[in-house]
Design an enzyme around this catalytic site. Structure first.
Site, mmCIF file in Angstrom:
data_model
loop_
_atom_site.group_PDB
_atom_site.id
_atom_site.type_symbol
_atom_site.label_atom_id
_atom_site.label_comp_id
_atom_site.label_asym_id
_atom_site.label_seq_id
_atom_site.Cartn_x
_atom_site.Cartn_y
_atom_site.Cartn_z
ATOM 1 N N GLN A 126 15.856 -0.155 28.317
ATOM 2 C CA GLN A 126 14.668 0.641 28.639
ATOM 3 C C GLN A 126 14.694 1.111 30.097
ATOM 4 O O GLN A 126 14.596 0.293 31.008
ATOM 5 C CB GLN A 126 13.403 -0.215 28.419
ATOM 6 C CG GLN A 126 12.109 0.525 28.713
ATOM 7 C CD GLN A 126 10.893 -0.399 28.677
ATOM 8 O OE1 GLN A 126 11.028 -1.606 28.808
ATOM 9 N NE2 GLN A 126 9.714 0.178 28.516
ATOM 10 N N GLY A 127 14.807 2.395 30.291
ATOM 11 C CA GLY A 127 14.860 2.938 31.654
ATOM 12 C C GLY A 127 13.549 3.599 32.053
ATOM 13 O O GLY A 127 13.467 4.816 32.199
ATOM 14 N N TYR A 128 12.530 2.794 32.198
ATOM 15 C CA TYR A 128 11.236 3.300 32.655
ATOM 16 C C TYR A 128 11.084 3.105 34.165
ATOM 17 O O TYR A 128 10.949 4.040 34.926
ATOM 18 C CB TYR A 128 10.096 2.542 31.956
ATOM 19 C CG TYR A 128 9.645 3.117 30.621
ATOM 20 C CD1 TYR A 128 10.503 3.853 29.820
ATOM 21 C CD2 TYR A 128 8.339 2.895 30.164
ATOM 22 C CE1 TYR A 128 10.073 4.360 28.599
ATOM 23 C CE2 TYR A 128 7.903 3.406 28.946
ATOM 24 C CZ TYR A 128 8.769 4.130 28.165
ATOM 25 O OH TYR A 128 8.338 4.626 26.966
ATOM 26 N N SER A 129 11.105 1.828 34.584
ATOM 27 C CA SER A 129 10.737 1.506 35.968
ATOM 28 C C SER A 129 11.750 2.033 36.974
ATOM 29 O O SER A 129 12.946 2.131 36.693
ATOM 30 C CB SER A 129 10.637 -0.005 36.136
ATOM 31 O OG SER A 129 9.750 -0.529 35.186
ATOM 32 N N GLU A 244 5.257 -1.765 22.376
ATOM 33 C CA GLU A 244 5.789 -2.859 23.184
ATOM 34 C C GLU A 244 4.781 -4.003 23.188
ATOM 35 O O GLU A 244 5.137 -5.166 23.269
ATOM 36 C CB GLU A 244 6.055 -2.365 24.612
ATOM 37 C CG GLU A 244 6.603 -3.446 25.534
ATOM 38 C CD GLU A 244 6.930 -2.945 26.943
ATOM 39 O OE1 GLU A 244 6.885 -1.719 27.160
ATOM 40 O OE2 GLU A 244 7.210 -3.779 27.809
ATOM 41 N N SER A 383 1.525 -5.212 34.252
ATOM 42 C CA SER A 383 1.152 -6.495 34.858
ATOM 43 C C SER A 383 -0.244 -6.911 34.404
ATOM 44 O O SER A 383 -1.023 -6.083 33.917
ATOM 45 C CB SER A 383 1.170 -6.392 36.382
ATOM 46 O OG SER A 383 0.031 -5.681 36.809
ATOM 47 N N ASN A 384 -0.556 -8.183 34.565
ATOM 48 C CA ASN A 384 -1.881 -8.649 34.141
ATOM 49 C C ASN A 384 -3.007 -7.993 34.939
ATOM 50 O O ASN A 384 -4.116 -7.847 34.426
ATOM 51 C CB ASN A 384 -1.943 -10.174 34.217
ATOM 52 C CG ASN A 384 -1.187 -10.814 33.056
ATOM 53 O OD1 ASN A 384 -0.446 -10.125 32.346
ATOM 54 N ND2 ASN A 384 -1.377 -12.107 32.856
ATOM 55 N N GLU A 385 -2.716 -7.576 36.158
ATOM 56 C CA GLU A 385 -3.732 -6.853 36.937
ATOM 57 C C GLU A 385 -3.988 -5.493 36.296
ATOM 58 O O GLU A 385 -5.137 -5.057 36.143
ATOM 59 C CB GLU A 385 -3.276 -6.671 38.388
ATOM 60 C CG GLU A 385 -3.274 -7.957 39.212
ATOM 61 C CD GLU A 385 -2.135 -8.897 38.865
ATOM 62 O OE1 GLU A 385 -1.092 -8.423 38.390
ATOM 63 O OE2 GLU A 385 -2.299 -10.119 39.064
HETATM 64 C C1 LIG Z 1 12.172 -9.713 34.392
HETATM 65 C C2 LIG Z 1 11.720 -8.296 34.326
HETATM 66 C C3 LIG Z 1 12.221 -7.467 33.345
HETATM 67 C C4 LIG Z 1 11.860 -6.143 33.289
HETATM 68 N N1 LIG Z 1 12.442 -5.317 32.345
HETATM 69 C C5 LIG Z 1 12.222 -3.983 32.400
HETATM 70 C C6 LIG Z 1 12.942 -3.074 31.566
HETATM 71 O O1 LIG Z 1 13.794 -3.478 30.749
HETATM 72 N N2 LIG Z 1 12.741 -1.741 31.694
HETATM 73 C C7 LIG Z 1 11.818 -1.253 32.583
HETATM 74 O O2 LIG Z 1 11.660 -0.034 32.633
HETATM 75 N N3 LIG Z 1 11.098 -2.077 33.385
HETATM 76 C C8 LIG Z 1 11.290 -3.418 33.322
HETATM 77 N N4 LIG Z 1 10.597 -4.274 34.164
HETATM 78 C C9 LIG Z 1 9.729 -3.682 35.204
HETATM 79 C C10 LIG Z 1 8.262 -4.019 35.043
HETATM 80 O O3 LIG Z 1 7.701 -3.251 34.052
HETATM 81 C C11 LIG Z 1 7.599 -3.825 36.422
HETATM 82 O O4 LIG Z 1 8.038 -4.898 37.222
HETATM 83 C C12 LIG Z 1 6.109 -3.795 36.344
HETATM 84 O O5 LIG Z 1 5.674 -2.617 35.794
HETATM 85 C C13 LIG Z 1 5.451 -3.972 37.722
HETATM 86 O O6 LIG Z 1 5.948 -3.051 38.623
HETATM 87 P P1 LIG Z 1 6.486 -3.495 40.048
HETATM 88 O O7 LIG Z 1 7.406 -4.608 39.855
HETATM 89 O O8 LIG Z 1 6.993 -2.304 40.744
HETATM 90 O O9 LIG Z 1 5.213 -4.045 40.795
HETATM 91 P P2 LIG Z 1 4.083 -3.167 41.513
HETATM 92 O O10 LIG Z 1 3.621 -2.125 40.611
HETATM 93 O O11 LIG Z 1 4.553 -2.796 42.857
HETATM 94 O O12 LIG Z 1 2.928 -4.247 41.631
HETATM 95 C C14 LIG Z 1 2.870 -5.231 42.661
HETATM 96 C C15 LIG Z 1 1.571 -5.986 42.487
HETATM 97 O O13 LIG Z 1 0.465 -5.086 42.630
HETATM 98 C C16 LIG Z 1 -0.375 -5.170 41.488
HETATM 99 N N5 LIG Z 1 -1.002 -3.893 41.233
HETATM 100 C C17 LIG Z 1 -0.396 -2.687 41.042
HETATM 101 N N6 LIG Z 1 -1.317 -1.754 40.820
HETATM 102 C C18 LIG Z 1 -2.523 -2.357 40.846
HETATM 103 C C19 LIG Z 1 -3.867 -1.905 40.683
HETATM 104 N N7 LIG Z 1 -4.136 -0.630 40.436
HETATM 105 N N8 LIG Z 1 -4.868 -2.800 40.790
HETATM 106 C C20 LIG Z 1 -4.587 -4.117 41.039
HETATM 107 N N9 LIG Z 1 -3.349 -4.576 41.219
HETATM 108 C C21 LIG Z 1 -2.328 -3.714 41.118
HETATM 109 C C22 LIG Z 1 0.556 -5.599 40.392
HETATM 110 O O14 LIG Z 1 -0.149 -6.161 39.322
HETATM 111 C C23 LIG Z 1 1.426 -6.594 41.100
HETATM 112 O O15 LIG Z 1 0.773 -7.811 41.186
HETATM 113 C C24 LIG Z 1 10.935 -5.617 34.220
HETATM 114 C C25 LIG Z 1 10.415 -6.460 35.199
HETATM 115 C C26 LIG Z 1 10.793 -7.796 35.272
HETATM 116 C C27 LIG Z 1 10.218 -8.659 36.343
#
Ligand SMILES: Cc1cc2nc3c(=O)[nH]c(=O)nc-3n(C[C@H](O)[C@H](O)[C@H](O)COP(=O)(O)OP(=O)(O)OC[C@H]3O[C@@H](n4cnc5c(N)ncnc54)[C@H](O)[C@@H]3O)c2cc1C
Lengths: 398, 370
Positions: A126-129, A244, A383-385
């Site tokens: 999955q190439g989203y992030s 998902e 994320s849970n937030e």
């Molecule tokens: C082990 C693992 C596997 C993964 N696998 C995949 C994958 O296969 N493909 C893929 O595409 N992605 C994948 N992901 C990415 C995952 O979806 C992202 O890590 C996730 O969306 C959070 O983004 P971020 O890490 O950039 O954190 P950020 O978005 O930078 O968030 C940092 C913190 O800020 C909080 N935050 C952000 N916005 C808000 C808001 N509006 N209000 C309150 N709090 C907020 C977040 O909850 C978090 O606590 C994976 C991540 C992990 C850790």
């Protein structure tokens, strides 16, 4: 109100149990129950066994080779397979891409890719992030520029789970900078062996190279690999996310984890008695078990509503939060339960064919590993937030 | 009331902070983990040159410190830097025990940087200090030791172990525990890395030692072990405090820098409040460490009550801080490469030595009722 399964559903459950008894290789269930890492071949083996029985496309309709099961059957299947320590079905092709292709893909894409997913010909990731697009997914910056009958893709994806095994990646790419960020995103299928793709592993805190960075430099992708319409990818991406989030509660995993936790606490001795008979520890285990019993029913209520045709909406956010928190609590208690033996960091001992001996009781290494690794549960998949934001907007209308 | 450090301790803190900032790096920590013993020899030499082992030991044992606040100042800094050192094992535990037993020669060596580990915990003892099943039997001219010791931190880097063994009594009797000096090459070690840096080992004993190996009086070691353990717990809690301080600043910096939805994530109130809670809890942790370090020289009853109070609070706050910091970082907090992981793992492991949160909660209830 009737909390019991119908006869028909009970019959189905027995059928699943009999199947697992017969077909789940003990080698695999042993690895899962002992917290060993599964190899690519392990996953492929289990997928093939399920596919042979017609039970791999759990969420797929019959016309595409799926089971056609309703939400209750899916739940029963999920519960039984986790209880039996079967490997999980990898979601990328089956739970994520498959449903998107069925709904938005061209006929050619459907007939080419769907069977390949079931047969294990393709391993999707999955190439989203991206580094700048996590919670704010609409901010994707990887670009796809049209050039004749190709797109030229440049940019970077990250956190790509098991991308090291994949031969395909589905990506959100930017095809336009006009309008709102959501409006310029397209959904593109890309061959991982295309020239210009580089995959670099990211090692997580538990020592596992589970995720990757994927770099794209002038990668040529045929226009026929575009899913649906250009600049409509956000709609498809969101559709995928709702899939998902099915089984997001992870009730089966929590139940399996609770069983292991009780076994550990039954064996660990503190002050001359099993830890499980210590009221302080027992109280914590009981607390999480009580939460889990209620959550299992919350989950079933959602499932019942879904099988009556109501689409799971913001309820899945609720299940995601509660489900991941419960699993993380169970992981934390298991880590606590192993006592001083939580410290050894001998991650290779969980690897297939490793001759590194584990340290301490057999459950110790997996307990710490799972604790650290499962911190991810409340971060990924929204994320849970972010889920709380969804609940407060969509349910509470705040 | 005066919560300021003495001038000397302030100087120690400043000097140590500068030294560690220049000499402890994430790469160094990773490389050390991968070498055979988990010891950063250059760092250890530098810390010995600064007099750290001696600062952990009182003058009557040959040291030049040893007060609760010496321990606090030094270990908070070590925690702040995320440094992995055998200071608890060799100076606070082994040095403390040997000092009390009047072994001035060995204490002198420890002050000069010699590494001695303390092999006490066993596969089935968990956190019970009294549960010793390793046995020492008298032979013609000495002792024969048999048994197993579990998760002995920094054992492979040590040339000598202080080993507890039972010379009389049941497996959980406080009376009947003795201490022996055992050369590391007389035992079997299974070395391995631990979460949060450094190595530990499983130790198998089946060896003879001379009569002179007996440290202190036969069968009377338990109160000494409890005292040494209290000081080690204080050191570890102070280290945890330092770890939390760094985790806090890493997280605050990240909340300021990381942008999502067009603004720094630190602008989201959901995260602001949690960061505020983290700060409050870390201040609680600081006070708890001060409480314990201020009571290390008290009578056993008061001292142990504070050990359990502080260890319980640090365990709770440590878990909160590590988990919240990872969560608020998102994916980056899950990676081995980014600094937070090391600090969070090291902090998490604080609850797996010298008794965990629940162990000390129960013990606190018992001690405070007494
Ligand atoms: C082990 C693992 C596997 C993964 N696998 C995949 C994958 O296969 N493909 C893929 O595409 N992605 C994948 N992901 C990415 C995952 O979806 C992202 O890590 C996730 O969306 C959070 O983004 P971020 O890490 O950039 O954190 P950020 O978005 O930078 O968030 C940092 C913190 O800020 C909080 N935050 C952000 N916005 C808000 C808001 N509006 N209000 C309150 N709090 C907020 C977040 O909850 C978090 O606590 C994976 C991540 C992990 C850790």
């Amino acid at each position: 109100m009737d909390l019991n399964f119908t006869d028909e559903q009970t019959g189905f459950r027995d059928e699943v149990r009999a199947f697992l008894d017969r077909e789940l290789p003990p080698r695999l269930s042993e690895k899962v129950s002992r917290g060993k890492r599964l190899t690519k071949a392990d996953y492929e083996e289990w997928h093939a066994i399920l596919n042979a029985r017609g039970w791999l496309g759990v969420t797929w309709p019959k016309e595409h080779g799926g089971t056609g099961w309703d939400a209750v059957r899916r739940h029963i299947f999920e519960e039984e397979t986790t209880r039996a320590h079967a490997p999980r079905i990898l979601p990328f092709g089956l739970a994520m891409l498959g449903p998107v292709l069925m709904k938005f893909g061209s006929d050619a894409q459907k007939s080419h890719y769907l069977p390949r997913i079931l047969n294990g010909d393709d391993w999707w990731c999955q190439g989203y992030s991206e580094p700048g697009a996590g919670s704010d997914l609409a901010n994707v910056q990887t670009t796809a520029e049209r050039s004749g009958d190709h797109y030229i893709v440049n940019g970077q994806k990250t956190w790509t789970t098991l991308g090291q095994y994949a031969n395909k990646i589905f990506c959100l790419v930017r095809t336009s900078r006009e309008g709102k960020p959501q409006q310029g995103i397209s959904f593109l299928l890309i061959d991982m062996d295309s020239p210009g793709i580089e995959v670099r592993p990211i090692v997580l805190i538990d020592g596992e190279p589970e995720v990757n960075e994927v770099w794209f430099t002038n990668v040529k992708v045929p226009v026929s690999n575009l899913v649906g319409e250009e600049n409509r990818g956000w709609t498809y991406a969101k559709y995928l996310l709702t899939h998902e989030r099915t089984n997001i509660a992870g009730v089966g995993y929590a139940q399996a984890g609770l069983t292991t936790l009780k076994r550990i606490a039954g064996e660990q001795m503190q002050g001359g008695a099993p830890l499980m008979s210590n009221p302080f520890f027992a109280a914590k285990v009981a607390q999480v078990e009580i939460d889990l019993m209620a959550m299992a029913t919350t989950n079933l209520r959602t499932i019942a509503a879904a099988s009556n045709g109501q689409a799971p909406g913001a309820e899945s956010s609720m299940l995601k939060i509660k489900g991941t928190v419960i699993r993380q609590q169970i992981n934390a208690l298991a880590r606590q339960a192993v006592g001083p033996y939580a410290a050894p960091f001998v991650s290779e001992a969980l690897e297939d064919g490793s001759n590194v001996e584990p340290v301490g009781p057999d459950y110790a290494l997996p307990a710490s590993q799972a604790y650290f690794n499962n911190r991810k549960l409340s971060i990924y998949g929204g994320s849970n937030e972010v889920q709380r934001q969804i609940i407060s907007k969509a349910i509470l209308e705040l | 009331m005066d919560f300021k450090l003495t001038e000397e301790r302030q100087m120690l803190q400043d000097g140590l902070r500068r030294y560690l900032a220049a000499n402890v790096t994430p790469e160094g920590i990773r490389q050390t983990d991968e070498n055979g013993t988990g010891l950063d020899t250059a760092l250890w030499q530098g810390l010995t040159d600064m007099g750290l082992p001696g600062a952990m030991l009182p003058e009557e044992h040959g040291g030049f410190g040893g007060g609760g606040f010496d321990i606090m100042v030094v270990f908070e800094e070590l925690g702040r830097a995320g440094a992995v050192t055998p200071l608890i094992e060799t100076a606070v535990l082994a040095g403390g025990l040997l000092g009390e037993a009047g072994r001035t020669e060995e204490v002198g060596d420890i002050i000069d940087g010699r590494l001695v580990a303390f092999a006490h915990g066993e596969p089935a003892s968990r956190y019970d200090l009294n549960r010793v099943q390793t046995r020492a039997e008298r032979t013609g001219d000495g002792w024969h030791l048999t048994g197993r010791k579990a998760v002995v931190h920094h054992a492979s880097a040590a040339d000598t172990l202080v080993v507890s063994a039972r010379t009389s009594g049941d497996a959980d009797a406080e009376a009947g525990i003795s201490l022996f000096l055992v050369p590391a090459d007389a035992v079997q070690l299974r070395d391995y890395p631990v979460y949060g840096g450094g190595h530990a080992a499983e130790v198998a004993l089946d060896c003879s030692v001379p009569a002179a190996a007996l440290v202190a009086e036969e069968g009377k070691a338990f109160p000494m072990i409890e005292r040494a353990n209290a000081r080690a717990a204080a050191a570890q809690c102070a280290e945890a405090l330092g770890l939390m301080e760094t985790i806090k600043s890493l997280t605050v910096d990240y909340l300021r820098q990381r942008r999502q939805f067009g603004q720094p994530i630190g602008k989201f109130q959901a995260l602001q409040h949690r960061m505020a809670d983290m700060l409050i809890e870390i201040e609680q942790a600081r006070s708890a460490v001060i409480n314990l370090c201020g009571h290390l020289a008290s009578g056993a009853g008061e001292r142990e009550l504070h050990v359990s109070a502080t260890k319980n609070l640090i365990g709770r706050v440590g878990k909160l801080v590590a988990e919240e910091a990872i969560q608020m970082h998102g994916g980056i907090g899950m990676t081995q490469e980014y600094a937070l992981g090391h600090f969070a793992k090291r902090l998490t492991m604080v609850d797996h030595r010298f008794g965990d949160t629940d162990f000390h909660l129960e013990r606190f209830i018992r001690l405070s009722a007494a």
